[in-house]
Structure formats: structure tokens, C-alpha cells
Design a protein around this motif. Sequence first.
Motif, PDB file in Angstrom:
ATOM      1  N   THR A 136      43.525  60.709  86.131  1.00  0.00           N
ATOM      2  CA  THR A 136      44.191  61.978  86.442  1.00  0.00           C
ATOM      3  C   THR A 136      44.462  62.058  87.944  1.00  0.00           C
ATOM      4  O   THR A 136      45.549  62.427  88.381  1.00  0.00           O
ATOM      5  CB  THR A 136      43.317  63.166  85.998  1.00  0.00           C
ATOM      6  OG1 THR A 136      42.956  62.966  84.637  1.00  0.00           O
ATOM      7  CG2 THR A 136      44.062  64.478  86.123  1.00  0.00           C
ATOM      8  N   PHE A 137      43.444  61.668  88.718  1.00  0.00           N
ATOM      9  CA  PHE A 137      43.666  61.647  90.175  1.00  0.00           C
ATOM     10  C   PHE A 137      44.731  60.633  90.544  1.00  0.00           C
ATOM     11  O   PHE A 137      45.565  60.879  91.404  1.00  0.00           O
ATOM     12  CB  PHE A 137      42.352  61.337  90.915  1.00  0.00           C
ATOM     13  CG  PHE A 137      41.547  62.574  91.169  1.00  0.00           C
ATOM     14  CD1 PHE A 137      41.986  63.486  92.146  1.00  0.00           C
ATOM     15  CD2 PHE A 137      40.392  62.853  90.454  1.00  0.00           C
ATOM     16  CE1 PHE A 137      41.256  64.647  92.377  1.00  0.00           C
ATOM     17  CE2 PHE A 137      39.680  64.008  90.688  1.00  0.00           C
ATOM     18  CZ  PHE A 137      40.102  64.906  91.648  1.00  0.00           C
ATOM     19  N   GLU A 138      44.684  59.521  89.878  1.00  0.00           N
ATOM     20  CA  GLU A 138      45.679  58.491  90.167  1.00  0.00           C
ATOM     21  C   GLU A 138      47.073  59.066  89.938  1.00  0.00           C
ATOM     22  O   GLU A 138      47.975  58.936  90.775  1.00  0.00           O
ATOM     23  CB  GLU A 138      45.446  57.279  89.253  1.00  0.00           C
ATOM     24  CG  GLU A 138      46.459  56.148  89.494  1.00  0.00           C
ATOM     25  CD  GLU A 138      46.318  55.021  88.474  1.00  0.00           C
ATOM     26  OE1 GLU A 138      45.526  55.160  87.517  1.00  0.00           O
ATOM     27  OE2 GLU A 138      47.012  54.005  88.639  1.00  0.00           O
ATOM     28  N   PHE A 139      47.210  59.743  88.819  1.00  0.00           N
ATOM     29  CA  PHE A 139      48.495  60.342  88.481  1.00  0.00           C
ATOM     30  C   PHE A 139      48.886  61.381  89.531  1.00  0.00           C
ATOM     31  O   PHE A 139      50.029  61.466  89.971  1.00  0.00           O
ATOM     32  CB  PHE A 139      48.399  60.984  87.088  1.00  0.00           C
ATOM     33  CG  PHE A 139      49.720  61.487  86.591  1.00  0.00           C
ATOM     34  CD1 PHE A 139      50.713  60.598  86.198  1.00  0.00           C
ATOM     35  CD2 PHE A 139      49.989  62.845  86.523  1.00  0.00           C
ATOM     36  CE1 PHE A 139      51.935  61.068  85.740  1.00  0.00           C
ATOM     37  CE2 PHE A 139      51.192  63.312  86.060  1.00  0.00           C
ATOM     38  CZ  PHE A 139      52.179  62.420  85.667  1.00  0.00           C
ATOM     39  N   PHE A 140      47.888  62.151  89.920  1.00  0.00           N
ATOM     40  CA  PHE A 140      48.100  63.177  90.936  1.00  0.00           C
ATOM     41  C   PHE A 140      48.656  62.550  92.215  1.00  0.00           C
ATOM     42  O   PHE A 140      49.628  63.016  92.780  1.00  0.00           O
ATOM     43  CB  PHE A 140      46.766  63.884  91.185  1.00  0.00           C
ATOM     44  CG  PHE A 140      46.805  64.907  92.274  1.00  0.00           C
ATOM     45  CD1 PHE A 140      47.330  66.175  92.032  1.00  0.00           C
ATOM     46  CD2 PHE A 140      46.315  64.624  93.539  1.00  0.00           C
ATOM     47  CE1 PHE A 140      47.354  67.128  93.022  1.00  0.00           C
ATOM     48  CE2 PHE A 140      46.341  65.581  94.549  1.00  0.00           C
ATOM     49  CZ  PHE A 140      46.867  66.836  94.299  1.00  0.00           C
ATOM     50  N   PHE A 141      48.029  61.464  92.626  1.00  0.00           N
ATOM     51  CA  PHE A 141      48.475  60.840  93.866  1.00  0.00           C
ATOM     52  C   PHE A 141      49.759  60.048  93.692  1.00  0.00           C
ATOM     53  O   PHE A 141      50.422  59.722  94.648  1.00  0.00           O
ATOM     54  CB  PHE A 141      47.361  59.967  94.461  1.00  0.00           C
ATOM     55  CG  PHE A 141      46.257  60.790  95.056  1.00  0.00           C
ATOM     56  CD1 PHE A 141      46.534  61.621  96.161  1.00  0.00           C
ATOM     57  CD2 PHE A 141      44.977  60.766  94.539  1.00  0.00           C
ATOM     58  CE1 PHE A 141      45.526  62.403  96.714  1.00  0.00           C
ATOM     59  CE2 PHE A 141      43.981  61.544  95.098  1.00  0.00           C
ATOM     60  CZ  PHE A 141      44.243  62.372  96.182  1.00  0.00           C
ATOM     61  N   ILE A 188      52.308  63.852  92.388  1.00  0.00           N
ATOM     62  CA  ILE A 188      52.314  65.151  93.041  1.00  0.00           C
ATOM     63  C   ILE A 188      52.077  65.017  94.541  1.00  0.00           C
ATOM     64  O   ILE A 188      52.846  65.482  95.357  1.00  0.00           O
ATOM     65  CB  ILE A 188      51.278  66.082  92.386  1.00  0.00           C
ATOM     66  CG1 ILE A 188      51.660  66.285  90.905  1.00  0.00           C
ATOM     67  CG2 ILE A 188      51.233  67.433  93.088  1.00  0.00           C
ATOM     68  CD1 ILE A 188      50.616  66.960  90.083  1.00  0.00           C
ATOM     69  N   LYS A 189      51.000  64.322  94.868  1.00  0.00           N
ATOM     70  CA  LYS A 189      50.678  64.166  96.290  1.00  0.00           C
ATOM     71  C   LYS A 189      51.346  62.940  96.900  1.00  0.00           C
ATOM     72  O   LYS A 189      51.480  62.821  98.100  1.00  0.00           O
ATOM     73  CB  LYS A 189      49.153  64.057  96.444  1.00  0.00           C
ATOM     74  CG  LYS A 189      48.454  65.330  96.968  1.00  0.00           C
ATOM     75  CD  LYS A 189      48.696  65.548  98.354  1.00  0.00           C
ATOM     76  CE  LYS A 189      48.114  66.451  99.344  1.00  0.00           C
ATOM     77  NZ  LYS A 189      48.316  67.840  99.366  1.00  0.00           N
ATOM     78  N   GLU A 190      51.757  62.012  96.047  1.00  0.00           N
ATOM     79  CA  GLU A 190      52.392  60.767  96.458  1.00  0.00           C
ATOM     80  C   GLU A 190      51.670  60.094  97.618  1.00  0.00           C
ATOM     81  O   GLU A 190      52.170  59.967  98.721  1.00  0.00           O
ATOM     82  CB  GLU A 190      53.865  61.020  96.815  1.00  0.00           C
ATOM     83  CG  GLU A 190      54.582  61.589  95.623  1.00  0.00           C
ATOM     84  CD  GLU A 190      56.062  61.318  95.657  1.00  0.00           C
ATOM     85  OE1 GLU A 190      56.483  60.359  96.349  1.00  0.00           O
ATOM     86  OE2 GLU A 190      56.790  62.052  94.971  1.00  0.00           O
TER      87      GLU A 190
END
Lengths: 187, 388, 781
Positions: free
Chosen positions: B148-153, B156-158
Motif C-alpha cells: 500500500t505504501f509502495e502504491f502510495f509512493f 500519490i506521493k511519487e
Amino acid sequence: MARYGMALDYKNCINCRACETACKAENGILPGKDNYRIWIGQKEAEGEWPNISIVSQTYHPSQCQHCDNAPCQQVCPTNATYYDENRVVRVDPERCILCTYCINACPYDARYVDDRTVTVDKCNFCSDTRLANGETTTACQATCPTKVRTFGDLDDPNSEISQLLKTREYKQVKEHLGTKPKLFYLI
Amino acid sequence: MNELSIKELFRFEKTPLNLLIAILTVGLLGIFVAGATYYFIHGHHAFNVTRQHPWGLLIAMYVFFVVSSTGLCIISSIGHVFEVKEFQVIGKRAIAGAIITLLSGFAVIALEVGHPVRMLIYNVLTPGFTSAIWWMGTLYGIYLVFITFEFFFLTIKENHKWAKIFGIGGLLAGLAAHSNLGAVFGFLISRPTANGVFYPVYFILSAMITGCYLIYIIYGFKYKNSYPANIKAMLLKLNKILGMLLGILIFFEAWKIITALYGTMPERAETILHVIKSPTFIFGEVILGMLIPFIVILFSNAKAIKPMVYVSLAGMVGIFFMRYDLVHDTLIYPMDTLKRSEYQLPPTFIEYFPSATEFAIGFGGIGITLLLFYIAEKVFNLDVDTKH
Amino acid sequence: MKVEISRRRFLQGSVALSIAGGVSLTPSQIIASAKAATKPEDFGKTKKVATLCEMCVNKCAAFAYVRNGVITKLDPNPHFPKSRNMLCPRGNCGIAAIYDEDRLKYPLIRDGEKGSGKFRRVSWDEAYSYITEKLVKILDEEKDNRSTVAFCAGEGMAEHTFKNFYTGFGSSHFLNHATLCLATTVSGYSLTIGSYGQADLENAKYIIMAGANRAEAILTPDTLDLFKRTRGRGAKLICVDPRFTNTAAKSDKWLGIKVGTDLAFVLALTYVAIKEEIYNKEFVKNNFNDFESYKNHILSNNYTPEWAEKITGIEASDIYEIAREFMANAPRAIYYQGRRTTWSKNDFQLRRAQALLTALAGSIDTKGGICFGKKIPIKGHEVPSPLYDNARGRIDATEAAVVGGSGTWVGFRNKVLEGRAEYPIRALFNYKHNPMQNMPNSKKTEEFLKKLDLVVTIDTMPSDTVLLSDVVLPECTYLERTDPLKVFGGIEPAIAQRNKVVEPMFESKPVIEIMRGLTKKLSKPLFEITKKYDEEVQDMIVEDGEKSVFEEEFNLAKAFESSQEELNHHAVSDYEGAAEQLEKIGVFYPNMDRYFKKIGVNDYEYYPEDKKFYSVRNGKLKTASGKVECNLKSLAKKGIDPMPTWKKEYELEIPNGKFRFVTGRHAQFTQSGTANNKMLLDLVPTNYLWINKRVANKLGIKFGDDVEVVSKVGKTKIKAYPTEKIGPETLFFIHGFGNYSEDLTLAHNNGGRDAEILEDGIEPMHGSTCLHDTIVEIRKV
Ligand SMILES: Nc1nc2c(c(=O)[nH]1)N[C@H]1C(S)=C(S)[C@@H](COP(=O)(O)OP(=O)(O)OC[C@H]3O[C@@H](n4cnc5c(=O)[nH]c(N)nc54)[C@H](O)[C@@H]3O)O[C@H]1N2
Ligand SMILES: Nc1nc2c(c(=O)[nH]1)N[C@H]1C(S)=C(S)[C@@H](COP(=O)(O)OP(=O)(O)OC[C@H]3O[C@@H](n4cnc5c(=O)[nH]c(N)nc54)[C@H](O)[C@@H]3O)O[C@H]1N2
Ligand code: SF4
Ligand code: SF4
Ligand code: SF4
Ligand code: SF4
Ligand code: SF4
Ligand SMILES: [Mo]
């Protein structure tokens, strides 16, 4: 503190299933084809009438083997299956999440789902219903017409079961799996 | 993240295929809800599982989903963890897929485990460290957090650095979780066909294959079979990888069967002999799951992309049967081969056929996957940023 | 030892509650009735009451546990030597009997065609009045011939209470299970060696058990003693049965004999013993009467093993071997008497031959043989037994050579039906008995019951016989009543008592209270009839005055005045502390405080070895001559062979494609009485037809297929169980299933009904029924 086990003079067994009914009544087991803690195994007769093999009709009383090295206990994710202070393998219905992994893991088909608690159930040597009240026999033992069962403390060298195991030969079921069952079938 | 209005959420191109998928999604979600409702009323009696066959379709579908998740995670990591260029295009979409399929799996298993809330509590309070299920569950939890964090980065946060860190974490957790799922079966000492090292390894292998199939399906649907160059390059590479993986799998399976039969060890050989004669094995696992894809790859010199999209659909059906058989075949040999009553036939291989409720929940779970995918495609930009 | 009491304890007893989870009897109803019946101070406590099981004839001692007024568990009571320390499956399922939601709850009077099953609920008083009215009318019309009213009863602790009513009533017709069960073997052994006796299976070394299935037809202490010792552990067991039973499974040798041919087998064994002179010569010399005749009879008829082989299907070599082994083990060799001996026309002779063979080994009145044991004397109480001048003799007396006090049930029924009776039979009182299921050819039983003007049935369940009754009186179950204590004589005699565990549910009552209520209402009006027709009584009244004659002789209620508890106290008042002990632990025998010992986790000693009553007759048997009777010449006058003789007519031809049907027991059921027991049906949901596997194959019948079994008199549908445990010419299924009564929700139409297909022949000695003489066909349906 004890280490309870049961010796079965299984050649006495007449397949009357009194033990099954006693267990059901003692432990309030609901009716239903999967709901049993104890059972008697038998084969269909071998041979052709009138030459039936008598030994093929030996009856095999069975229940949870209270393995000293119990697969059901090892696989339980929440330690709902545990050893109590008498080395009886028990299930704590508060902690059981009903993943039924233990049912898969038990080599003896000793477990099933109890509809009263919606958790896994099996023989507990009548620990809560009888031993806790100071009784020293299990319901299945007490009721047996031909006295197949001797229940007792394996750690006490003077107990009747210890004496039996000292003086009689016995076999255990699926011993090769390393489960160290505490049911002993006297030969 | 895309700007999104409610109206936008329901807007899609009304092509026949899209419409079909939309109807399918709504239908599957409907039966999932129906199945879940029925289960809440009747409890486990809504399922055809028994004392002798305690696990059934829902476990199989759970495995199916989490295998898909792990597979997508592994394949995507080829790009952004191991930096294989061609595979970098699939990063975001695959991770989204991994999250989505995992959540679908969780939705299904929540309805299989009798007390999911109690599970969350006692997994923590009285952890069973010797339990493969405990490890599997816990590691999948960690895995979900990582990806989920991976996806976030990624979206979303790139932040590529963090995305990579979490990507590596996710991959490791995923591999650990997944091999533990294999161990859930491998640790069953009483079941000679399951017990041993085979399943943990096989699970990783088949996860990768699943991941490949899914990539073909996802991209095939997305690009309607006309691919940009970068995607094409990726899919061609994937062709080779898949071919190799299938080769290994076939080899693996063959040896598993041969060693099981060899020496005719009582329970094991009997069971395997029974298994390899069953249609779900022959048609499901072997023909759909392995042979057709393998043959297509072999005869196209690993250049077929279009056919592979369709073949992957067949492949996924095969993968489903692999999961189903995994559960069923493990349990078919009775643990007590004696009759329990005079008036019955001697026990033979244990039979099981899922109940309507199990079908509804198990396959309804695919509806969750489709829905979440649709939302993800709407909400997030899953393609590689063309801005770069 | 520390054991945690888990939260699950509250679940104890939920079997009782789950059993009662039906429409008519909800858990809350049980609790409510329990509350009403439990003293406030006992509520919530676990109470332990000594009772006696009545799920079958054995009367095993049990302890019942009661919590909140609900019986939660029955446990074996180890104090009783007869039942040792056990409860069989049926005993454990007594809780399902008391909490059976289909139980009879209120008195009922028929309210529709007979057999329609339509009844209306009435008060006890209405029921008594109705019966009184009917009886007055009948007896008035029959001019006080009391024998126009018949009485029948099944076996039970309170059977005697009911019999007191019969005695006072003054009919000649008492009928019970004897001629459906054990009459021939009891008399066969009694006339030959003085008594039926008790086979000492705890000490016998060699046992031939033919057509007795102790592993499934449980009898105490036989079942308990025998199977700890078979298969190389002290006793050799030869099982002779056309079926491979659980007893066969425990035997050393099993012989699948042809049905109905046992007499030939026994005669051949006798032949070998006599011919080879291996019998117990000493015993024969001292204790046989007219041995020479028997010897000549056996030898001159050439009852050789080779001859028997052709008839029985048992190899001659086996017969030689068994005869030699039997005699080699004398006097600890027993040819087991058997129990349900309603097989064929030759049954009485078969039992005689068995007794003689056992006597040839000298295994009589001795340890390891057939023992006669002791009784413990108790005090009786007086019951009125007035004489009625107009009461006539038994109508069934002519139906067999020797018709005893319990009649010939089937002979009686058939004579009435066929209109051959010397005077009409118009009413029947039926206690704890289900002739609709337990007499062969149930169509006839149905017609018989319909023909009667008044059928009064006292039962606990809406049985098939209840269905055909005019008045139904609900007795409470055995767990709800104190019954007459009973002396169980034998090698280790004891007195045992059933104590009430919980109060009767609904409006049910123990039979003693039913009898009390009924006779209070009935005595006076019936006396009026007697006054009208009985000149003797008229004279007596002139002499002594009406009031005194009635009170002294004809007030039937006098037999039931005292409570059961008082009667029991009185019965053992000679033994100090006995009454209290019987209430507390259910069992008493002299010196019990010194003798009774726990000797292991499972085992108890009741009597020291030297105090057991193995030998009591001192060489003098209770026969006419005091010796073993070989040649019963007096019987010859009645057309009965004085010595066991094989006759050609005993060989029943089985036409091709047909079968001979046999019936019998099962460890989890008692005749028809447990057919609705939820817990037992949970173990075995229905009965199955045993059919030889190869025969079934040929007929295309597979396990679980529905087949129809058809005989000359009826047909029934049942599921098939192909097995090699039965021969190709025989069919079998467990008795007691396939009930008509719709009010038995679980038993209704469940499985095959043997009473429907069995033909109703009777044997010549006592008119016992022949349950194994029916030829049947089968059809797959
Ligand atoms: N569990 C249980 N126990 C019971 C009872 C019960 O209903 N259930 N009932 C009690 C009562 S009332 C009685 S009378 C006894 C009955 O006890 P038993 O008489 O021992 O039992 P049955 O099953 O009636 O029958 C006898 C056996 O005879 C066999 N048989 C049939 N025909 C022949 C033949 O021609 N020759 C030979 N050798 N064998 C034959 C049958 O196959 C059967 O196995 O059991 C008592 N105990
Ligand atoms: N076909 C066939 N017929 C047989 C036999 C057979 O094997 N096959 N066996 C024969 C033998 S050996 C026997 S002994 C007889 C037995 O025949 P029965 O004496 O009729 O015995 P059960 O079938 O037990 O029926 C007993 C009846 O009593 C009722 N009952 C139970 N407990 C109580 C109670 O406490 N009070 C009252 N008032 N009623 C109660 C039951 O509900 C049931 O209706 O059957 C004989 N008939
Ligand atoms: S109670 Fe005893 S004899 Fe009966 S089935 Fe159980 S173990 Fe066997
Ligand atoms: S028999 Fe089965 S349930 Fe019992 S302790 Fe062993 S593994 Fe566990
Ligand atoms: S079902 Fe319950 S007892 Fe069994 S493994 Fe799961 S949590 Fe443990
Ligand atoms: S020991 Fe208790 S719980 Fe276990 S089978 Fe026997 S009666 Fe049932
Ligand atoms: S043998 Fe069984 S049914 Fe009969 S009295 Fe004993 S426990 Fe009860
Ligand atoms: Mo009987």
C-alpha cells in the motif's frame, strides 16, 4: 498435575456404542452426523458366507488421541488448542477463530465443529464435566459394558494404566507420524 | 490522482465488452452479497464442508486471490525492484492489482473463518508461532501495508526511492507470506500428498505464472489488443519468462506425480492415482493451466501477444482448478478408513462439491476485484507518467 | 490435580434440552415443569438419584443427575452385581425417552373411527368414568363373566402392580411377552434340569451360544462377563447363528447354521458324546433319570454328525470337534439357554436337547456351568383376589399342550379373531406392551383390537397399539416414578429399587396411581354386577353384610392404597437400614457393607468368591424326580415327544428365488420401545435389510436401495444392506421399526416393519409364536 492417557482393551469391544451415547449426554453434544467426539471403527466383513474372517470384524474404539506431540496444537494460530496442566489437549472456545486448520491437521479425524459454541470441539477426557468435579473416570469409560477403557495418570507408576502398559503389549495408531498418541491399544 | 466527480465515476465508454464487464461486475457483487447474507443467517451450515473435508471452495478462492496478488507483486518487481527496463511500465497497475486481489482474498476468507474479529485479537494476544496460518496471515498483513505504501509512493506521493524501499519490503513479505501459505499445506504431516517441501516452492512458482497471465489479461483489456511499443516489448519479454516458468512447472508436477506413485506408498500413491484421473486435474490444471499456454508460447517462438491474452484467460481458469485441487486433493484421503456404523459403505475418497453459498461468495469475490479495479483505474493514473 | 472449569459447563444438559427442541415440548416447557416440580432449595443444585434403567428388561442400576429439575445425565451405578458397573447405549439414552416431545401427556379417549388416530383430551376422572361405564355394560351383558376382559402386559418393574389389578378383577386371561419371547427355553430347561438358571459366563470355559446374540441383545450380567474372556482369554466361544453377528465377531468359531435346524445340530453333538462315551459319567450316573432311554433314542435314530451336516449345513468334522471339546471342558461347558426362543415349531424340543447336553457334561449347579443361585427373601403385601363364580376358564387353553399363566398370545388372538372362542372376549387392558409391533401378522392384531369393545392402553408413547385403543392412559416414564423393589436372584443376589428422579411431567402418572384412581371408581359398580349374577356372593352378603363383603373381598382399590415408597419400606423391613440404603444407592443385599469392594478403576467385587451361590441344590434338582429328566412320559399324553426327536416336517423348503426371514435385536434399540428415541436414531437412523452380497449383486440391488419384502401375509419397504454376513437363503432386519403411528414423528414409517410380514404359526408345546418360519420374496422399488 498429571499426564492422562487411556488404555483400551479393544478386543473386549462389542461395538455397542454406549461410549458414544455417554459422551454425547455428558458433554451435551448436539445430534448430527458430524457431531461426535468418540466412535467405533469397523470394516465390512471379509470373506464369503459362511467363511467370514472373524478378525476382520474387530472393532476399533477411537477418539482424540491426546497426542503428546499434537499436530492440531502446533497448527493453531491463536493457541486456542493447548495442553492443560494434565497434558490433555483442549480447545478454548474463547480463542478459537474457527479456521478449522486443526481439523485438517489431525491425523485421526478427531475434531469437528460444535454448533453450540461455533468453534472446534473434540474429546477432552471429560476434563470440564467430570475431572473438574473430582471424578476420576471419563463418561465413556464408566459406561462401557465390557470395560474396554482404563483412564489414568501415565506419570503415576502405580496407576492402573501404568501397570497395564508395563505388563501388557500395546500398539498405537499412526505412531509413525511422531504424534505420540496417549491412547494405547492393548494387544 | 485524478480529479473525480461522482458522475465521472459512473461514466465509461459503452462498448459491448465494457457493458458486459459492467453487468458481470454488478452480477458478481450481487451474488457475493447474497452469499454473505445467507452465510450470516445459517453459519457454516451454508457450506458443504464437513468434518472430513473441512476446507472447500472458499479456501481455494482465497488462495486463488492471494496467489494472484503475490504473482502481480513479483512480476511488477521485475521492473521497479530489479530495474528491468521493459517491466517498469507495469509497476503501478500491477501493484494496484496486487492490493485489489489481496483485498478480495481477505473478503472471501473473512467469510470462511468463523470468527474474523476474534482472529485479529488473538493473533496478537496469543500468537501461535508454530502455526503456518499465523505466519501466513501476519505476513500477508505486513505485505499489504508495504505494497500500500509502495502504491502510495508510486502514484500519490511519487517518490521512487521510497517506492522502491517499500517495493522490496513488499516483495520479501509477499514471498514469505506466500511460501507460508504453501507451508499451511506442506506442514500437514497427516496428509502424505501435501506434506513436504513441494508446496512452498510450488506456490511461488505458480504465483509468478499467475502474475504473467494476469498482466496479459489486464493489458489486453486495457489496450484492446493494439499496444504501444513499450507495452509490446514488455509483453514479449513476459512471453519468454512465462514459457520458462511453465516449463519448470510442468517438470515439477511431473516429478511430484512420479515420486508419489513410485514405490506405491499406500495412502500417497492411491491418492495421486485418483487425482490424476480426475477431470479437474486433466482438463483444468493440465490442459488449460499448463499445456495450452505452453504450446502457444512454444509454437509462436514466444512472439504471440494477442493469442496470449486469450490463452491467459484459459490459464486463469486452469489456475483456479489448481487452487481447487490443491485444497480438495489434500483432503480426499480419509483420515479414518474404517466404517463408523454398520450400515454404511466403507469410506472411499471423500467427496465434496461446493454449495451455492460457497459458489456465490467465492466467485462473487471476483466482483470485488473488478469493482476495485474499475475504481482504481478511475481514481488513479495507473499508466507510466508520460510527463517524464 | 487441578482442573479448570471452563465456561462450557453451562452447556451440560443441553442434550436434554436439544432433544426437546420440538413444537410440542419446548425447552422452556421442560424448565417450567421442572420448576414446578423442584423444591426451591434444590433448584440449581446437582442432585444425584439412584434409579434403575427400564429401557429394556435388564434393569441396570443407574444414577441420575438432576440440575434445575432437568435430568442432565445418567451414569452407571456400580453397586449392583447384576449390571456390574455399566449402562448400555439405550440406558444412556433414557434422557431422550423422558424428554421425547411425542410422549403421551394427557389421558385420551378415542374420538373417531378406531385406528383413525383421533382422540380427545380428557381428565383422569373422565377416563376412569368412561372405562367404568363400558365395563359395567360389558359385564352386565356377559353376566359377570370376568374372563371376557383380558389383560396383557410387557415386562417391567411395575408389571406386578398391573397384575394385582388383573388378580382383583378376576379374569382368567393374562397374556404377556412369554410366548413371544422365552417360554420354550424357560420350560425346556425347567422341565429338564429344574430351572432355567443362570449361565455362569464368568467362569465357564466352553460356551456354545446358538441363536443368542449377547453382544447385541444385551443381557446382564452375561454380556458383561462373557466378552472379557473370549478369543483366547479364558473361555472358548462357539457362535452358531445364520448371521455373522457382533457375537460371532467375538467368538472363536462361528457356524452359519441353516435357520431352524439347531435341533439336528444338538442331537448330533449328543450322539458324539454318547457314542464316544465322553460325557461326564459320574454326573450322569448320579443325577440322570432314565438315561438309558435317551441313549438308545439318540443312538438308534442315528443322529450322526454326517446326518446333521445335510440338515444344518454345518460340517460333520466341526460337530465332532465341538462335541469333544465341549465334553473335555466339562463341567465348565455350557450350551447357552438362549432368550428369545420364538423360532420354529421344534423350539421346545431344541431347548430340552440343549439342557440335556449341558447336563451330560455335568455343568449343572456348579461353578462355570448353569447355576441356580439364591434369592433374598422379602415381605409381600396382601392384595384382594376375590373369586367370581361366573368367571370362566381360559379360551386359549386348548391351543397348545401346556398353556400357562401367561397364555398363548398369538393362539388367543387368533381364536378370538376366528370366532372360535367359547364366549366373547370384549375388552383388553394393556400395560406397557405393544402387540401391534410385537406379534406377528399385525393385520390380524389390528383386526383383533378393532373387534374389541374396549381397549385400554397404559403407555408412555403413542405406540401403534395406542393408535388402536379406546382409552389411553399416560404413564410417566421410569425416571419419574418409584417402582416396586425387586429381588434379583442368582449367583450374586441383590435387591434393587428404582427411585423417582423427577416429578412426572404433564398429567402422566405412575401405574400404581392410575390403578388407585381407576379402582376407586370401578370397584363399587363392578361389585353391583357381581351382586346381580353371583349367587355365592349373594349368599355371602346374606351372611356377612354387603359392606363387609365389599370391603373385605371386592374393594380392588385396597391393593393400591399404600404409596409405592411405603410398600417398598415394608418389603425389606426385616433388614436393618435396607430401605434407606435402597433409597440412597438403589441396591441392598445382606452383608453388602462387608462384601462390596472396589477392586480397580472399572471393577468391583460384590461377593467374596466363597460366598457366591454357585451350587445350591445339593444334588437334588427341582424336577419331578429330583434328577435330570431324560424321558418326559407325561408329555406324550399331550402329543408332545417325551424325548427330543428330529422330524422330517421340521425341514422347511425354501423355494428358488425366495428367502427365509429371521428377526432379532440390535444393541442400540429395544424392540419397538426405542423406535422414536432421538439419541439412538442419531446413531442408527433406520433399519436395513441384510441380504447376501452376491445375491444382491445378481438382483442388481445396491446399498441403500429401497426394496420391498413380501410374504403371504403382508409387505414392507426397507433399504438394502448387502453383506456377506448372511447366507444366500436368509434375510434379516432389526425388529421394531416401520411404525404406523403418525404421532411418533421419528418412528412413523421409518424403515421395515417385520410384524407386517411375519406369519403367525405357533409351536405345539406352549403355543409360542414361530417368528422364523416365514418365506418371503423381494422386489426392488
Ligand atoms: N440391545 C437389546 N438388548 C436386548 C433386547 C433388545 O431389544 N435390544 N431385548 C431383550 C429381550 S426382551 C430379549 S428376549 C433378548 C433376546 O436376546 P437373543 O435371543 O439373544 O436375541 P435375538 O436377536 O432376538 O435373537 C437371536 C439370534 O438368533 C438368530 N437366529 C435366527 N434363527 C436362528 C436359527 O435357526 N438358529 C440359530 N442358531 N440362530 C438363529 C438371529 O440371527 C439372532 O442373531 O434380548 C434382550 N436384550
Ligand atoms: N417380529 C418380532 N416380534 C417380536 C420380537 C422380535 O424379535 N421380532 N421379540 C419378541 C420379544 S423377545 C419380546 S420380549 C416382545 C416385546 O414386546 P413388548 O413387550 O411389546 O415390548 P416393547 O416393544 O419394548 O414395547 C413396549 C411398550 O411399552 C411402552 N413403554 C415403555 N416404557 C414404559 C413405561 O414405563 N410404562 C408404560 N406403561 N409403557 C412403557 C413402549 O412405549 C412400548 O409401546 O416382542 C416379541 N415380538
Ligand atoms: S462402550 Fe465399550 S464395548 Fe461398547 S462400543 Fe464403546 S468401547 Fe466398545
Ligand atoms: S488426535 Fe488429533 S485432535 Fe487429538 S491431540 Fe492428536 S492431533 Fe490433536
Ligand atoms: S479452528 Fe480453532 S482450535 Fe482449530 S486451529 Fe483454528 S483457532 Fe485453533
Ligand atoms: S473421555 Fe469424555 S469427552 Fe472424551 S470421548 Fe470419552 S466421554 Fe467423550
Ligand atoms: S441393558 Fe441397557 S437398556 Fe437394558 S436395562 Fe441395562 S442399561 Fe438399560
Ligand atoms: Mo424378550
